[in-house]
Design an enzyme around this catalytic site. Structure first.
Site, PDB file in Angstrom:
ATOM      1  CG  HIS A 137      -7.700   0.663  -0.081  1.00 54.98           C
ATOM      2  ND1 HIS A 137      -7.056   0.266  -1.395  1.00 54.98           N
ATOM      3  CD2 HIS A 137      -6.645   1.442   0.266  1.00 54.98           C
ATOM      4  CE1 HIS A 137      -5.754   0.684  -1.646  1.00 54.98           C
ATOM      5  NE2 HIS A 137      -5.573   1.319  -0.347  1.00 54.98           N
ATOM      6  CG  HIS A 208      -2.662  -1.001   2.316  1.00 57.20           C
ATOM      7  ND1 HIS A 208      -1.662  -0.022   2.708  1.00 57.20           N
ATOM      8  CD2 HIS A 208      -3.277  -0.281   1.274  1.00 57.20           C
ATOM      9  CE1 HIS A 208      -1.714   1.030   2.049  1.00 57.20           C
ATOM     10  NE2 HIS A 208      -2.624   1.058   1.212  1.00 57.20           N
ATOM     11  CD  GLU A 345      -1.390  -0.516  -1.869  1.00 60.89           C
ATOM     12  OE1 GLU A 345      -2.694  -0.527  -2.078  1.00 60.89           O
ATOM     13  OE2 GLU A 345      -0.634   0.640  -1.804  1.00 60.89           O
TER      14      GLU A 345
END
Length: 380
Positions: A137, A208, A345
């Site tokens: 991420h 998220h 996501e």
């Protein structure tokens, strides 16, 4: 614009309404109150919270820290409002949490990059390794951990802007990102993304939120029914990096082409489930173009809340909250137990910079990255 970046479909933002975290009235915009409730500063920058509503009473609170959704109230089958995202009431809760992505914007690169390395135009780039030797991420200082600039946009929208400097978390080029969060009167939480760079760089932005349609902290999501418009997925190795294969879901626990309870097969003897501790995989959507299409439908029999996910992206990561372990206490003093949330996501594939057979995620100077994700709520 190159064909792997998608135009936002009909993103008309109707507006925003800023209030304190504990609003006195629709006119209240007293920032000291919101800071006293949520937190004061992060990295010497002011942390603020905002509230937006639609005409149906759907209500969302967000903060400029990581552009995080902290609360999202949607109507259940009886017309009662239910907060369906996990999170905290204060900034300290987010900073102290062992799970740092609650409700956050993710970038520069959502999901994992193998060994924290990739080569672009003959130059190797090294990123921070923050997940079993991989970069997850965007790294530990990704877009979930910065303060975004926020502007109003009418009555029920917010514009978030952030400029990531050249070299931030090891990525090349200065990247300018803009996101618009909107609550539409069709009970949609809509996110539109734009990004531009002055040097070729990988870009894979996503959102998220940890959802529980029973209500945040109200048990597991194993009773939720999920359908994914995906006949294929990308298997992973033991550190959750794609092997490069695009495999059929047919005959596997990864087949959600028909609505199936999340808990129905999650504990089956399966190497992929073992690697992820459950579901933590990328599904390849049944689409060939960049149109806005439905990727998923998920519902709770307990509240009757149903959520559709729409995207212009080619894939979606389904995560079943496998690393929640009961050590985190969130809103309302509720404990976030194992599998007490799911994430959906919308994205490009993980590790694409190192996988030449995957759709490219490289944004070039002069191009514009554009995509749309919609979480649409209803009841059944």
């Amino acid at each position: 614009m190159i064909n792997h970046f998608y135009k936002a479909a009909g993103a008309i933002v109707l507006g925003v309404f800023l209030v304190s975290c504990e609003p006195k009235s629709k006119e209240s915009v007293e920032e000291p109150e919101q800071e006293q409730v949520f937190g004061t500063t992060f990295q010497n920058q002011k942390v603020e919270t905002y509230e937006i509503k639609n005409a149906n009473g759907m209500n969302m609170k967000v903060t400029n820290f990581g552009a995080r959704v902290t609360h999202l109230w949607v109507p259940d089958k009886d017309g009662n409002l239910v907060d369906v995202v996990l999170g905290f009431e204060t900034l300290d809760g987010y900073l102290a949490s062992g799970e740092k992505y609650f409700g956050a914007a993710i970038g520069r690169y959502g999901n994992r990059i193998a060994n924290g390395k990739f080569t672009l135009n003959g130059e190797e780039y090294t990123l921070p390794q923050n997940n079993n030797g991989q970069t997850l991420h965007g790294g530990p200082g990704g877009m979930d951990y910065v303060i975004w600039d926020v502007e109003k946009s009418g009555e029920n929208g917010l514009i978030f802007s952030y400029t990531s400097p050249d070299g931030e978390e090891g990525f090349p080029g200065e990247l300018k990102v803009k996101m618009i969060y909107t609550l539409t009167d069709d009970n949609e939480f809509k996110v539109t993304y734009e990004a531009e760079t002055n040097k070729a760089t990988p870009v894979n932005l996503t959102h998220h939120s940890f959802f529980n349609l029973n209500g945040a902290g109200n048990g597991t999501v194993l009773n939720h029914t999920l359908q994914l418009n995906a006949d294929k997925y990308t298997p992973v190795n033991e550190v959750l990096i794609p092997t490069g294969e695009v495999a059929s879901v047919n005959g596997t626990p990864f087949d959600f082409t028909n609505a199936t309870k999340i808990g129905e097969r999650i504990d089956q003897e399966n190497e992929q489930l073992k690697f992820g501790g459950g579901y933590d995989h990328n599904w390849v959507l049944n689409k060939t173009g960049n149109d806005l299409t439905q990727a998923a439908v998920i519902s709770s029999p307990q509240t009757g809340i149903e959520m559709e996910v729409w995207t212009t992206e080619p894939a979606i990561q389904f995560y079943s909250g496998n690393f929640l372990d009961g050590s985190i206490t969130g809103k309302g003093e509720k404990v976030y137990e194992l599998r007490s949330a799911f994430c959906l996501e919308t994205q490009h594939y993980p590790d694409s910079p190192n996988q030449p057979n995957f759709p490219s995620t490289i944004l070039e100077p002069g191009e514009k990255y554009e995509q749309t994700c919609i979480y649409k709520f209803g009841t059944k």
